[in-house]
Design an enzyme around this catalytic site. Structure first.
Site, PDB file in Angstrom:
ATOM      1  N   ASP A 197       0.827  -1.206   0.000  1.00 50.44           N
ATOM      2  CA  ASP A 197       0.000   0.000   0.000  1.00 50.44           C
ATOM      3  C   ASP A 197       0.864   1.260   0.000  1.00 50.44           C
ATOM      4  O   ASP A 197       1.821   1.367   0.785  1.00 50.44           O
ATOM      5  CB  ASP A 197      -0.870  -0.026   1.272  1.00 50.44           C
ATOM      6  CG  ASP A 197      -1.819   1.142   1.370  1.00 50.44           C
ATOM      7  OD1 ASP A 197      -2.783   1.180   0.595  1.00 50.44           O
ATOM      8  OD2 ASP A 197      -1.578   2.027   2.216  1.00 50.44           O
ATOM      9  N   GLU A 259       1.436  -0.569  -5.035  1.00 47.16           N
ATOM     10  CA  GLU A 259       0.497   0.516  -5.342  1.00 47.16           C
ATOM     11  C   GLU A 259       1.328   1.781  -5.458  1.00 47.16           C
ATOM     12  O   GLU A 259       1.682   2.403  -4.465  1.00 47.16           O
ATOM     13  CB  GLU A 259      -0.543   0.688  -4.238  1.00 47.16           C
ATOM     14  CG  GLU A 259      -1.597   1.700  -4.661  1.00 47.16           C
ATOM     15  CD  GLU A 259      -2.221   2.490  -3.536  1.00 47.16           C
ATOM     16  OE1 GLU A 259      -3.289   3.060  -3.747  1.00 47.16           O
ATOM     17  OE2 GLU A 259      -1.636   2.567  -2.439  1.00 47.16           O
TER      18      GLU A 259
HETATM   19  C1  GLC Z   1      -4.040   3.289  -0.416  1.00 38.90           C
HETATM   20  C2  GLC Z   1      -5.331   2.502  -0.304  1.00 38.90           C
HETATM   21  C3  GLC Z   1      -6.411   3.427   0.159  1.00 38.90           C
HETATM   22  C4  GLC Z   1      -6.033   3.967   1.513  1.00 38.90           C
HETATM   23  C5  GLC Z   1      -4.651   4.639   1.469  1.00 38.90           C
HETATM   24  C6  GLC Z   1      -4.116   4.885   2.838  1.00 38.90           C
HETATM   25  O1  GLC Z   1      -4.108   4.273  -1.380  1.00 38.90           O
HETATM   26  O2  GLC Z   1      -5.620   1.890  -1.517  1.00 38.90           O
HETATM   27  O3  GLC Z   1      -7.643   2.779   0.229  1.00 38.90           O
HETATM   28  O4  GLC Z   1      -6.984   4.887   1.943  1.00 38.90           O
HETATM   29  O5  GLC Z   1      -3.711   3.812   0.828  1.00 38.90           O
HETATM   30  O6  GLC Z   1      -3.770   3.687   3.476  1.00 38.90           O
END
Ligand code: GLC
Length: 541
Positions: A197, A259
Protein backbone atom coordinates in the site's frame (compact mmCIF):
# COMPACT_ATOMS: atom_id res chain seq x y z
CA UNK A 1 6.74 -17.65 -12.93
CA UNK A 2 3.16 -18.13 -11.71
CA UNK A 3 2.46 -14.40 -11.36
CA UNK A 4 3.18 -13.78 -15.03
CA UNK A 5 0.25 -15.97 -15.97
CA UNK A 6 -2.07 -15.29 -13.08
CA UNK A 7 -5.39 -13.51 -13.15
CA UNK A 8 -5.64 -11.66 -9.84
CA UNK A 9 -8.94 -10.72 -8.18
CA UNK A 10 -9.17 -7.98 -5.57
CA UNK A 11 -11.55 -8.61 -2.68
CA UNK A 12 -12.71 -5.87 -0.31
CA UNK A 13 -13.59 -8.23 2.56
CA UNK A 14 -16.13 -5.89 4.16
CA UNK A 15 -18.22 -6.03 1.02
CA UNK A 16 -17.79 -9.49 -0.46
CA UNK A 17 -19.86 -11.93 1.60
CA UNK A 18 -21.19 -11.76 5.14
CA UNK A 19 -21.37 -15.20 6.77
CA UNK A 20 -22.64 -14.28 10.25
CA UNK A 21 -25.41 -11.80 9.58
CA UNK A 22 -23.81 -8.67 11.04
CA UNK A 23 -23.95 -6.72 7.78
CA UNK A 24 -20.16 -6.83 7.28
CA UNK A 25 -18.36 -9.25 5.00
CA UNK A 26 -15.87 -11.65 6.58
CA UNK A 27 -13.26 -14.32 5.95
CA UNK A 28 -15.68 -17.23 6.19
CA UNK A 29 -17.76 -15.42 3.59
CA UNK A 30 -14.79 -15.42 1.22
CA UNK A 31 -14.24 -19.11 1.90
CA UNK A 32 -17.89 -19.82 1.05
CA UNK A 33 -17.43 -18.12 -2.31
CA UNK A 34 -14.21 -19.82 -3.38
CA UNK A 35 -16.06 -22.14 -5.74
CA UNK A 36 -17.46 -19.10 -7.54
CA UNK A 37 -13.93 -17.70 -7.92
CA UNK A 38 -12.62 -21.02 -9.11
CA UNK A 39 -15.37 -21.22 -11.69
CA UNK A 40 -14.61 -17.65 -12.81
CA UNK A 41 -11.09 -18.88 -13.47
CA UNK A 42 -8.95 -16.62 -11.32
CA UNK A 43 -5.58 -17.73 -9.90
CA UNK A 44 -5.09 -15.48 -6.91
CA UNK A 45 -7.04 -13.20 -4.61
CA UNK A 46 -5.68 -10.02 -3.08
CA UNK A 47 -7.58 -9.30 0.13
CA UNK A 48 -7.54 -5.67 1.32
CA UNK A 49 -6.69 -5.28 5.03
CA UNK A 50 -8.62 -7.36 7.54
CA UNK A 51 -6.27 -6.81 10.46
CA UNK A 52 -7.43 -5.33 13.78
CA UNK A 53 -8.25 -1.70 13.07
CA UNK A 54 -10.39 1.14 14.38
CA UNK A 55 -11.72 1.22 10.77
CA UNK A 56 -11.24 4.95 10.25
CA UNK A 57 -9.88 4.11 6.80
CA UNK A 58 -11.73 0.77 6.77
CA UNK A 59 -8.71 -1.34 7.59
CA UNK A 60 -5.89 0.76 6.14
CA UNK A 61 -5.37 2.05 9.70
CA UNK A 62 -3.84 -1.03 11.29
CA UNK A 63 -3.60 -1.54 15.05
CA UNK A 64 -1.99 -4.99 14.90
CA UNK A 65 -0.25 -6.37 11.82
CA UNK A 66 -0.25 -10.01 12.83
CA UNK A 67 -3.85 -10.73 13.75
CA UNK A 68 -7.34 -10.74 12.26
CA UNK A 69 -9.98 -8.18 13.21
CA UNK A 70 -12.80 -9.95 15.06
CA UNK A 71 -15.24 -8.29 12.60
CA UNK A 72 -13.71 -10.45 9.90
CA UNK A 73 -13.09 -13.64 11.88
CA UNK A 74 -10.21 -15.38 13.60
CA UNK A 75 -6.76 -16.65 12.69
CA UNK A 76 -8.31 -20.13 12.49
CA UNK A 77 -10.76 -18.79 9.90
CA UNK A 78 -7.84 -17.33 7.99
CA UNK A 79 -5.95 -20.61 8.02
CA UNK A 80 -9.07 -22.42 6.84
CA UNK A 81 -9.44 -19.92 4.00
CA UNK A 82 -5.81 -20.60 3.06
CA UNK A 83 -6.39 -24.33 3.08
CA UNK A 84 -9.58 -24.19 1.04
CA UNK A 85 -8.04 -21.75 -1.43
CA UNK A 86 -5.04 -24.00 -1.87
CA UNK A 87 -7.31 -26.96 -2.54
CA UNK A 88 -8.67 -24.95 -5.48
CA UNK A 89 -5.27 -23.70 -6.70
CA UNK A 90 -6.09 -20.16 -5.64
CA UNK A 91 -3.26 -18.18 -4.08
CA UNK A 92 -3.82 -15.54 -1.41
CA UNK A 93 -2.07 -12.16 -1.51
CA UNK A 94 -2.15 -9.93 1.56
CA UNK A 95 -2.30 -6.16 1.71
CA UNK A 96 0.72 -4.76 3.55
CA UNK A 97 0.46 -1.18 4.78
CA UNK A 98 4.03 -0.13 5.58
CA UNK A 99 3.71 3.65 5.34
CA UNK A 100 1.61 4.24 8.44
CA UNK A 101 -0.13 2.52 11.34
CA UNK A 102 -3.31 3.40 13.16
CA UNK A 103 -2.90 5.95 15.95
CA UNK A 104 -4.23 3.12 18.16
CA UNK A 105 -1.30 0.83 17.31
CA UNK A 106 0.73 0.10 20.48
CA UNK A 107 3.84 1.40 18.68
CA UNK A 108 2.25 4.82 18.24
CA UNK A 109 0.73 4.84 21.72
CA UNK A 110 4.24 4.32 23.10
CA UNK A 111 5.79 6.76 20.67
CA UNK A 112 3.42 9.53 21.64
CA UNK A 113 3.76 8.90 25.37
CA UNK A 114 6.93 11.00 25.79
CA UNK A 115 9.75 12.57 23.82
CA UNK A 116 12.18 10.07 25.32
CA UNK A 117 10.21 6.89 24.74
CA UNK A 118 12.33 4.32 22.85
CA UNK A 119 9.66 4.22 20.14
CA UNK A 120 9.62 8.03 19.73
CA UNK A 121 11.74 7.78 16.61
CA UNK A 122 9.49 5.13 15.04
CA UNK A 123 7.29 7.96 13.75
CA UNK A 124 7.97 11.42 12.29
CA UNK A 125 7.87 13.92 15.18
CA UNK A 126 8.91 17.54 14.61
CA UNK A 127 8.70 20.92 16.31
CA UNK A 128 6.37 23.50 14.82
CA UNK A 129 7.70 26.56 13.02
CA UNK A 130 6.30 28.76 15.71
CA UNK A 131 3.44 28.65 18.22
CA UNK A 132 0.53 26.79 16.65
CA UNK A 133 2.32 26.56 13.30
CA UNK A 134 3.07 23.21 11.66
CA UNK A 135 6.68 22.42 10.67
CA UNK A 136 6.01 23.16 6.97
CA UNK A 137 3.31 23.29 4.27
CA UNK A 138 3.01 19.57 3.56
CA UNK A 139 -0.54 18.42 2.98
CA UNK A 140 -2.30 15.19 3.68
CA UNK A 141 -3.47 13.31 0.60
CA UNK A 142 -6.85 13.36 2.33
CA UNK A 143 -6.96 17.12 2.84
CA UNK A 144 -5.46 19.87 5.02
CA UNK A 145 -2.13 19.92 6.86
CA UNK A 146 -0.20 16.66 7.08
CA UNK A 147 0.92 17.60 10.61
CA UNK A 148 -1.06 17.06 13.75
CA UNK A 149 -0.12 18.71 17.02
CA UNK A 150 0.13 16.51 20.08
CA UNK A 151 -0.36 18.73 23.15
CA UNK A 152 1.05 16.11 25.52
CA UNK A 153 4.59 16.22 24.14
CA UNK A 154 4.35 19.59 22.38
CA UNK A 155 5.35 18.30 18.93
CA UNK A 156 3.68 17.57 15.62
CA UNK A 157 3.52 14.15 13.95
CA UNK A 158 3.37 13.62 10.21
CA UNK A 159 0.49 11.76 8.54
CA UNK A 160 0.35 11.41 4.77
CA UNK A 161 -3.24 10.17 5.01
CA UNK A 162 -5.83 10.62 7.80
CA UNK A 163 -4.72 12.13 11.12
CA UNK A 164 -5.45 8.68 12.60
CA UNK A 165 -2.74 7.21 10.30
CA UNK A 166 0.63 8.45 11.59
CA UNK A 167 3.54 7.75 9.23
CA UNK A 168 6.24 5.34 10.32
CA UNK A 169 9.84 6.50 10.15
CA UNK A 170 11.45 4.24 7.55
CA UNK A 171 14.88 5.75 8.29
CA UNK A 172 14.78 3.84 11.58
CA UNK A 173 16.23 0.31 11.13
CA UNK A 174 14.00 -1.06 13.90
CA UNK A 175 10.90 -0.06 11.96
CA UNK A 176 12.19 -1.90 8.91
CA UNK A 177 12.99 -4.97 10.93
CA UNK A 178 9.54 -5.00 12.52
CA UNK A 179 7.77 -4.68 9.18
CA UNK A 180 9.90 -7.37 7.55
CA UNK A 181 8.97 -9.67 10.41
CA UNK A 182 5.32 -8.92 9.69
CA UNK A 183 5.92 -10.10 6.14
CA UNK A 184 7.56 -13.29 7.42
CA UNK A 185 4.63 -13.91 9.75
CA UNK A 186 2.18 -14.04 6.82
CA UNK A 187 4.56 -15.89 4.53
CA UNK A 188 4.80 -18.51 7.27
CA UNK A 189 1.01 -18.77 7.03
CA UNK A 190 1.39 -19.60 3.36
CA UNK A 191 0.49 -16.35 1.60
CA UNK A 192 1.72 -15.87 -1.96
CA UNK A 193 2.90 -12.29 -1.59
CA UNK A 194 1.86 -8.74 -0.80
CA UNK A 195 0.22 -5.77 -2.36
CA UNK A 196 2.25 -2.88 -0.94
CA UNK A 197 0.00 0.00 0.00
CA UNK A 198 1.08 3.55 -0.83
CA UNK A 199 4.67 2.41 -0.94
CA UNK A 200 6.05 5.39 -2.84
CA UNK A 201 5.22 7.54 0.21
CA UNK A 202 7.56 5.84 2.69
CA UNK A 203 10.08 8.68 2.93
CA UNK A 204 9.91 12.42 3.43
CA UNK A 205 12.58 15.05 2.92
CA UNK A 206 14.56 15.13 6.20
CA UNK A 207 15.14 18.87 5.73
CA UNK A 208 11.42 19.54 5.62
CA UNK A 209 11.46 21.74 2.51
CA UNK A 210 8.08 23.26 1.73
CA UNK A 211 6.31 21.62 -1.22
CA UNK A 212 5.96 23.81 -4.34
CA UNK A 213 2.59 25.54 -4.68
CA UNK A 214 0.41 24.95 -7.73
CA UNK A 215 -2.48 27.07 -8.99
CA UNK A 216 -6.03 26.48 -7.75
CA UNK A 217 -7.54 24.61 -4.84
CA UNK A 218 -8.47 20.95 -4.30
CA UNK A 219 -11.81 19.38 -3.29
CA UNK A 220 -11.02 20.11 0.36
CA UNK A 221 -10.46 23.81 -0.31
CA UNK A 222 -6.66 23.68 0.17
CA UNK A 223 -4.19 25.39 -2.15
CA UNK A 224 -2.91 22.79 -4.61
CA UNK A 225 0.66 21.66 -4.04
CA UNK A 226 3.06 19.27 -5.69
CA UNK A 227 3.85 16.45 -3.24
CA UNK A 228 7.48 16.77 -4.21
CA UNK A 229 9.11 16.17 -0.85
CA UNK A 230 6.88 13.36 0.43
CA UNK A 231 6.49 11.06 -2.56
CA UNK A 232 8.84 8.97 -4.65
CA UNK A 233 12.03 9.76 -2.76
CA UNK A 234 14.95 7.62 -4.01
CA UNK A 235 15.32 5.93 -0.61
CA UNK A 236 12.13 3.96 -1.39
CA UNK A 237 14.17 1.69 -3.67
CA UNK A 238 16.43 0.60 -0.80
CA UNK A 239 13.36 -0.63 1.04
CA UNK A 240 11.87 -2.31 -2.02
CA UNK A 241 15.09 -4.28 -2.46
CA UNK A 242 15.01 -5.34 1.17
CA UNK A 243 11.35 -6.37 0.91
CA UNK A 244 12.17 -8.39 -2.17
CA UNK A 245 14.92 -10.16 -0.26
CA UNK A 246 12.40 -11.07 2.42
CA UNK A 247 9.94 -12.67 -0.01
CA UNK A 248 12.82 -14.35 -1.82
CA UNK A 249 13.68 -16.19 1.42
CA UNK A 250 10.54 -18.24 0.77
CA UNK A 251 9.83 -20.95 -1.80
CA UNK A 252 7.15 -20.63 -4.45
CA UNK A 253 8.18 -17.19 -5.77
CA UNK A 254 6.02 -14.95 -3.59
CA UNK A 255 5.17 -11.75 -5.39
CA UNK A 256 5.32 -8.04 -4.55
CA UNK A 257 2.70 -5.84 -6.18
CA UNK A 258 3.16 -2.12 -5.62
CA UNK A 259 0.50 0.52 -5.34
CA UNK A 260 2.56 3.24 -6.90
CA UNK A 261 0.75 5.91 -8.81
CA UNK A 262 3.69 6.84 -11.04
CA UNK A 263 3.44 9.86 -13.33
CA UNK A 264 5.17 8.26 -16.32
CA UNK A 265 6.71 5.08 -17.67
CA UNK A 266 10.25 6.05 -16.64
CA UNK A 267 9.25 6.24 -12.98
CA UNK A 268 7.16 3.09 -13.26
CA UNK A 269 10.07 1.19 -14.79
CA UNK A 270 12.36 2.10 -11.89
CA UNK A 271 10.16 0.03 -9.59
CA UNK A 272 11.37 -3.23 -11.11
CA UNK A 273 14.87 -2.40 -9.85
CA UNK A 274 17.97 -2.22 -12.02
CA UNK A 275 18.48 -5.97 -11.77
CA UNK A 276 14.79 -6.82 -11.57
CA UNK A 277 15.46 -7.05 -7.86
CA UNK A 278 12.57 -4.95 -6.53
CA UNK A 279 8.87 -5.18 -7.45
CA UNK A 280 7.72 -7.96 -9.78
CA UNK A 281 4.35 -6.34 -10.54
CA UNK A 282 4.12 -2.54 -10.27
CA UNK A 283 0.53 -1.38 -10.79
CA UNK A 284 0.17 0.75 -13.91
CA UNK A 285 -2.01 3.69 -12.93
CA UNK A 286 -1.37 5.39 -16.25
CA UNK A 287 -3.32 2.68 -18.03
CA UNK A 288 -5.93 2.46 -15.28
CA UNK A 289 -6.68 6.17 -15.45
CA UNK A 290 -6.87 6.95 -19.16
CA UNK A 291 -10.54 7.67 -18.40
CA UNK A 292 -11.59 7.96 -22.03
CA UNK A 293 -11.87 5.44 -24.82
CA UNK A 294 -8.95 6.73 -26.81
CA UNK A 295 -7.33 4.18 -29.09
CA UNK A 296 -4.34 6.48 -29.55
CA UNK A 297 -3.75 6.94 -25.83
CA UNK A 298 -4.09 3.24 -24.97
CA UNK A 299 -1.79 2.35 -27.88
CA UNK A 300 0.80 4.87 -26.73
CA UNK A 301 0.76 3.51 -23.18
CA UNK A 302 0.84 -0.15 -24.18
CA UNK A 303 3.76 0.59 -26.53
CA UNK A 304 5.61 2.50 -23.84
CA UNK A 305 5.30 -0.48 -21.55
CA UNK A 306 6.62 -2.81 -24.26
CA UNK A 307 9.56 -0.56 -25.03
CA UNK A 308 10.45 0.44 -21.50
CA UNK A 309 9.56 -2.14 -18.93
CA UNK A 310 13.17 -3.31 -18.92
CA UNK A 311 12.15 -6.93 -19.09
CA UNK A 312 9.74 -6.58 -16.20
CA UNK A 313 6.20 -7.88 -16.23
CA UNK A 314 3.48 -5.22 -16.63
CA UNK A 315 0.41 -5.18 -14.38
CA UNK A 316 -2.87 -3.73 -15.62
CA UNK A 317 -6.16 -3.07 -13.85
CA UNK A 318 -9.09 -0.74 -14.36
CA UNK A 319 -11.02 -1.03 -11.10
CA UNK A 320 -10.15 -0.93 -7.43
CA UNK A 321 -11.53 0.20 -4.07
CA UNK A 322 -10.31 3.79 -4.51
CA UNK A 323 -11.86 4.89 -7.76
CA UNK A 324 -15.19 4.95 -9.56
CA UNK A 325 -16.03 1.72 -11.31
CA UNK A 326 -15.34 1.56 -15.04
CA UNK A 327 -18.98 0.89 -15.83
CA UNK A 328 -19.63 4.60 -15.20
CA UNK A 329 -16.13 5.98 -15.76
CA UNK A 330 -15.99 4.72 -19.35
CA UNK A 331 -19.64 4.03 -20.15
CA UNK A 332 -21.51 6.77 -22.06
CA UNK A 333 -24.97 5.59 -21.09
CA UNK A 334 -25.95 3.93 -24.36
CA UNK A 335 -23.30 1.33 -25.14
CA UNK A 336 -22.19 0.46 -21.59
CA UNK A 337 -22.65 -3.26 -22.20
CA UNK A 338 -20.30 -3.16 -25.18
CA UNK A 339 -17.84 -0.84 -23.45
CA UNK A 340 -17.62 -3.13 -20.41
CA UNK A 341 -16.75 -6.04 -22.72
CA UNK A 342 -14.27 -3.95 -24.63
CA UNK A 343 -12.41 -3.02 -21.43
CA UNK A 344 -12.54 -6.61 -20.21
CA UNK A 345 -11.03 -7.73 -23.51
CA UNK A 346 -8.25 -5.17 -23.26
CA UNK A 347 -7.55 -6.14 -19.65
CA UNK A 348 -7.46 -9.87 -20.33
CA UNK A 349 -5.64 -10.08 -23.66
CA UNK A 350 -2.47 -8.02 -23.30
CA UNK A 351 0.80 -9.39 -21.98
CA UNK A 352 0.28 -7.63 -18.64
CA UNK A 353 -0.83 -9.56 -15.58
CA UNK A 354 -4.50 -8.55 -15.19
CA UNK A 355 -6.27 -7.64 -11.98
CA UNK A 356 -10.02 -7.57 -11.52
CA UNK A 357 -11.96 -5.93 -8.70
CA UNK A 358 -14.93 -7.81 -7.23
CA UNK A 359 -18.15 -7.05 -9.08
CA UNK A 360 -16.62 -5.71 -12.27
CA UNK A 361 -17.33 -9.08 -13.86
CA UNK A 362 -21.07 -8.56 -13.36
CA UNK A 363 -21.05 -4.87 -14.31
CA UNK A 364 -21.54 -3.33 -10.88
CA UNK A 365 -22.07 0.41 -11.00
CA UNK A 366 -20.63 3.15 -8.81
CA UNK A 367 -23.30 4.09 -6.28
CA UNK A 368 -22.17 7.05 -4.20
CA UNK A 369 -24.20 8.13 -1.19
CA UNK A 370 -26.98 10.60 -1.97
CA UNK A 371 -26.64 12.57 1.27
CA UNK A 372 -23.65 13.71 3.26
CA UNK A 373 -25.03 12.05 6.41
CA UNK A 374 -24.91 8.65 4.70
CA UNK A 375 -21.20 8.88 3.83
CA UNK A 376 -18.93 6.33 5.53
CA UNK A 377 -15.54 7.17 4.01
CA UNK A 378 -14.19 10.21 5.91
CA UNK A 379 -12.87 12.00 2.81
CA UNK A 380 -16.44 12.04 1.53
CA UNK A 381 -17.50 13.99 4.60
CA UNK A 382 -14.54 16.33 4.38
CA UNK A 383 -14.82 16.98 0.66
CA UNK A 384 -18.63 16.85 0.22
CA UNK A 385 -20.04 17.49 -2.35
CA UNK A 386 -17.00 17.73 -4.65
CA UNK A 387 -15.44 14.61 -3.18
CA UNK A 388 -18.09 12.07 -2.16
CA UNK A 389 -15.56 9.54 -0.92
CA UNK A 390 -15.08 5.95 -2.01
CA UNK A 391 -18.26 4.29 -0.71
CA UNK A 392 -19.68 4.22 -4.25
CA UNK A 393 -17.21 1.59 -5.45
CA UNK A 394 -17.33 -0.43 -2.21
CA UNK A 395 -21.00 -1.44 -2.13
CA UNK A 396 -21.77 -5.11 -1.37
CA UNK A 397 -21.18 -7.80 -3.97
CA UNK A 398 -24.40 -8.69 -5.80
CA UNK A 399 -24.88 -12.44 -5.63
CA UNK A 400 -28.56 -13.02 -6.35
CA UNK A 401 -32.04 -11.48 -6.30
CA UNK A 402 -32.74 -12.20 -2.63
CA UNK A 403 -32.77 -9.49 0.04
CA UNK A 404 -29.55 -7.47 0.00
CA UNK A 405 -28.41 -9.39 -3.05
CA UNK A 406 -27.45 -12.42 -0.96
CA UNK A 407 -24.60 -10.44 0.61
CA UNK A 408 -26.01 -10.51 4.13
CA UNK A 409 -29.05 -11.66 6.07
CA UNK A 410 -28.83 -8.48 8.14
CA UNK A 411 -31.39 -5.76 7.42
CA UNK A 412 -28.61 -3.20 7.49
CA UNK A 413 -25.56 -4.00 5.37
CA UNK A 414 -22.67 -1.66 6.19
CA UNK A 415 -23.27 0.08 2.85
CA UNK A 416 -26.59 -0.14 1.01
CA UNK A 417 -26.95 -2.58 -1.87
CA UNK A 418 -27.52 -0.61 -5.11
CA UNK A 419 -31.01 -1.12 -6.64
CA UNK A 420 -29.34 -2.37 -9.84
CA UNK A 421 -28.70 -5.69 -8.10
CA UNK A 422 -32.00 -7.07 -9.38
CA UNK A 423 -30.65 -7.28 -12.95
CA UNK A 424 -26.94 -7.42 -12.22
CA UNK A 425 -26.08 -10.32 -10.00
CA UNK A 426 -24.17 -13.56 -10.22
CA UNK A 427 -27.18 -15.89 -10.18
CA UNK A 428 -28.99 -14.14 -13.04
CA UNK A 429 -25.86 -13.68 -15.12
CA UNK A 430 -24.69 -17.25 -14.68
CA UNK A 431 -27.85 -18.43 -16.43
CA UNK A 432 -27.53 -16.04 -19.36
CA UNK A 433 -24.93 -17.17 -21.92
CA UNK A 434 -24.64 -13.59 -23.22
CA UNK A 435 -24.03 -11.98 -19.83
CA UNK A 436 -20.98 -9.94 -18.94
CA UNK A 437 -20.08 -12.59 -16.36
CA UNK A 438 -19.99 -15.31 -18.99
CA UNK A 439 -17.97 -13.03 -21.27
CA UNK A 440 -15.35 -12.64 -18.50
CA UNK A 441 -15.29 -16.40 -18.00
CA UNK A 442 -14.74 -16.99 -21.71
CA UNK A 443 -11.97 -14.40 -21.80
CA UNK A 444 -10.20 -15.90 -18.81
CA UNK A 445 -10.49 -19.37 -20.33
CA UNK A 446 -9.04 -18.13 -23.62
CA UNK A 447 -6.17 -16.45 -21.82
CA UNK A 448 -5.37 -19.74 -20.17
CA UNK A 449 -5.74 -22.00 -23.19
CA UNK A 450 -4.35 -19.98 -26.11
CA UNK A 451 -0.56 -20.25 -26.02
CA UNK A 452 -0.24 -16.88 -27.80
CA UNK A 453 -2.34 -15.18 -25.11
CA UNK A 454 -0.29 -16.82 -22.39
CA UNK A 455 3.18 -16.17 -23.68
CA UNK A 456 2.92 -14.33 -26.97
CA UNK A 457 4.83 -11.14 -27.72
CA UNK A 458 2.78 -7.95 -27.67
CA UNK A 459 2.80 -6.06 -30.99
CA UNK A 460 0.50 -3.16 -31.82
CA UNK A 461 -0.68 -3.11 -35.44
CA UNK A 462 -2.57 -0.56 -37.55
CA UNK A 463 -0.75 2.05 -35.53
CA UNK A 464 -2.39 5.11 -37.06
CA UNK A 465 -6.02 4.17 -36.62
CA UNK A 466 -7.59 6.88 -34.46
CA UNK A 467 -10.58 4.78 -33.43
CA UNK A 468 -9.60 1.15 -33.41
CA UNK A 469 -6.93 -0.30 -31.15
CA UNK A 470 -5.46 -3.49 -32.59
CA UNK A 471 -2.64 -5.69 -31.41
CA UNK A 472 -1.20 -9.05 -32.08
CA UNK A 473 -0.13 -11.56 -29.49
CA UNK A 474 2.50 -13.26 -31.58
CA UNK A 475 3.09 -16.89 -30.79
CA UNK A 476 6.75 -17.31 -29.94
CA UNK A 477 6.67 -20.86 -31.27
CA UNK A 478 5.14 -21.89 -34.57
CA UNK A 479 1.47 -22.09 -33.70
CA UNK A 480 -1.43 -19.69 -34.04
CA UNK A 481 -1.11 -16.06 -33.01
CA UNK A 482 -4.03 -14.02 -31.73
CA UNK A 483 -5.28 -10.72 -33.15
CA UNK A 484 -7.27 -8.40 -30.89
CA UNK A 485 -9.34 -5.59 -32.43
CA UNK A 486 -11.15 -3.04 -30.24
CA UNK A 487 -13.39 -0.38 -31.75
CA UNK A 488 -13.20 2.51 -29.30
CA UNK A 489 -15.67 4.64 -31.24
CA UNK A 490 -19.46 4.83 -31.36
CA UNK A 491 -19.50 4.17 -35.12
CA UNK A 492 -19.37 0.94 -37.07
CA UNK A 493 -15.91 0.40 -38.52
CA UNK A 494 -14.34 -1.82 -41.15
CA UNK A 495 -10.60 -2.30 -40.80
CA UNK A 496 -8.05 -3.92 -43.12
CA UNK A 497 -4.97 -5.73 -41.82
CA UNK A 498 -1.73 -6.59 -43.50
CA UNK A 499 0.10 -8.77 -41.00
CA UNK A 500 2.76 -10.08 -43.37
CA UNK A 501 5.47 -7.93 -41.76
CA UNK A 502 4.62 -9.76 -38.52
CA UNK A 503 4.98 -13.11 -40.26
CA UNK A 504 1.24 -13.80 -40.58
CA UNK A 505 0.65 -15.00 -44.13
CA UNK A 506 -2.98 -16.19 -43.97
CA UNK A 507 -5.66 -13.95 -45.46
CA UNK A 508 -8.31 -14.66 -42.86
CA UNK A 509 -8.70 -14.92 -39.11
CA UNK A 510 -10.60 -17.53 -37.11
CA UNK A 511 -12.93 -15.80 -34.71
CA UNK A 512 -12.50 -16.89 -31.07
CA UNK A 513 -14.67 -14.39 -29.18
CA UNK A 514 -16.50 -11.30 -30.35
CA UNK A 515 -18.96 -8.71 -29.13
CA UNK A 516 -21.62 -8.40 -30.36
CA UNK A 517 -21.62 -12.14 -30.56
CA UNK A 518 -21.01 -13.61 -34.00
CA UNK A 519 -20.73 -17.28 -34.81
CA UNK A 520 -17.31 -18.89 -34.90
CA UNK A 521 -16.05 -18.46 -38.40
CA UNK A 522 -13.47 -17.03 -40.75
CA UNK A 523 -13.12 -13.27 -40.98
CA UNK A 524 -11.31 -11.81 -44.04
CA UNK A 525 -8.33 -9.83 -42.78
CA UNK A 526 -8.79 -7.17 -45.43
CA UNK A 527 -12.27 -6.29 -44.13
CA UNK A 528 -12.84 -6.82 -40.42
CA UNK A 529 -16.18 -5.25 -39.48
CA UNK A 530 -16.94 -4.05 -36.00
CA UNK A 531 -20.08 -2.65 -34.39
CA UNK A 532 -19.82 0.53 -32.28
CA UNK A 533 -17.48 -0.36 -29.38
CA UNK A 534 -17.36 -3.87 -30.85
CA UNK A 535 -14.51 -6.30 -30.19
CA UNK A 536 -12.92 -9.22 -31.99
CA UNK A 537 -10.45 -11.80 -30.76
CA UNK A 538 -9.31 -14.08 -33.57
CA UNK A 539 -6.62 -16.65 -34.30
CA UNK A 540 -4.28 -15.90 -37.21
CA UNK A 541 -1.44 -17.83 -38.83
C1 GLC B 1 -4.04 3.29 -0.42
C2 GLC B 1 -5.33 2.50 -0.30
C3 GLC B 1 -6.41 3.43 0.16
C4 GLC B 1 -6.03 3.97 1.51
C5 GLC B 1 -4.65 4.64 1.47
C6 GLC B 1 -4.12 4.88 2.84
O1 GLC B 1 -4.11 4.27 -1.38
O2 GLC B 1 -5.62 1.89 -1.52
O3 GLC B 1 -7.64 2.78 0.23
O4 GLC B 1 -6.98 4.89 1.94
O5 GLC B 1 -3.71 3.81 0.83
O6 GLC B 1 -3.77 3.69 3.48
Amino acid sequence: MWWKHAVIYEIYPRSFQDSNGDGIGDLNGITQRLDYLKDLGIDAIWITPMYPSPQVDFGYDIADYTAIDTQYGTMADFDRLMKEAKARDIRVIMDLVPNHTSDKHPWFIESSSSRTNPKRDWYIWRDGKGPGQPPNNWQSWFGHSAWKFDPRTGQFYYHHFYTEQPDLNWRNPEVRKAMYNVMRFWLDHGVAGFRLDAVSRLFEDPNLHDDPLLPGTNAYGDQNIEHKYTDNLPEVHEVLKEMRQVVDEYPGNPVLISETDEPNIAELTKLYGGKLDEIQLPMDFQVADVNQLSAARFRELVDQVENNSAGGQPYFFFNNHDQDRTWDRYGEGIHNDAIARLLATLLLTTRATPQLYYGEEIGMVTTPPARREDVRDPIGKLGWPKEKGRDGERTPMQWDTSMNAGFTTSLTPWLPVPPSYIQRNVAVEEKNPDSLLNFYKQLIRLRRTQPALRDGAQITVNCHDADVLSYLRKNVADGESVLIVLNMSNKSKTVAFNLKPQGITGSSAKSLLTYPRAGAGEVPLNAVSLAPFGTLIAAVK
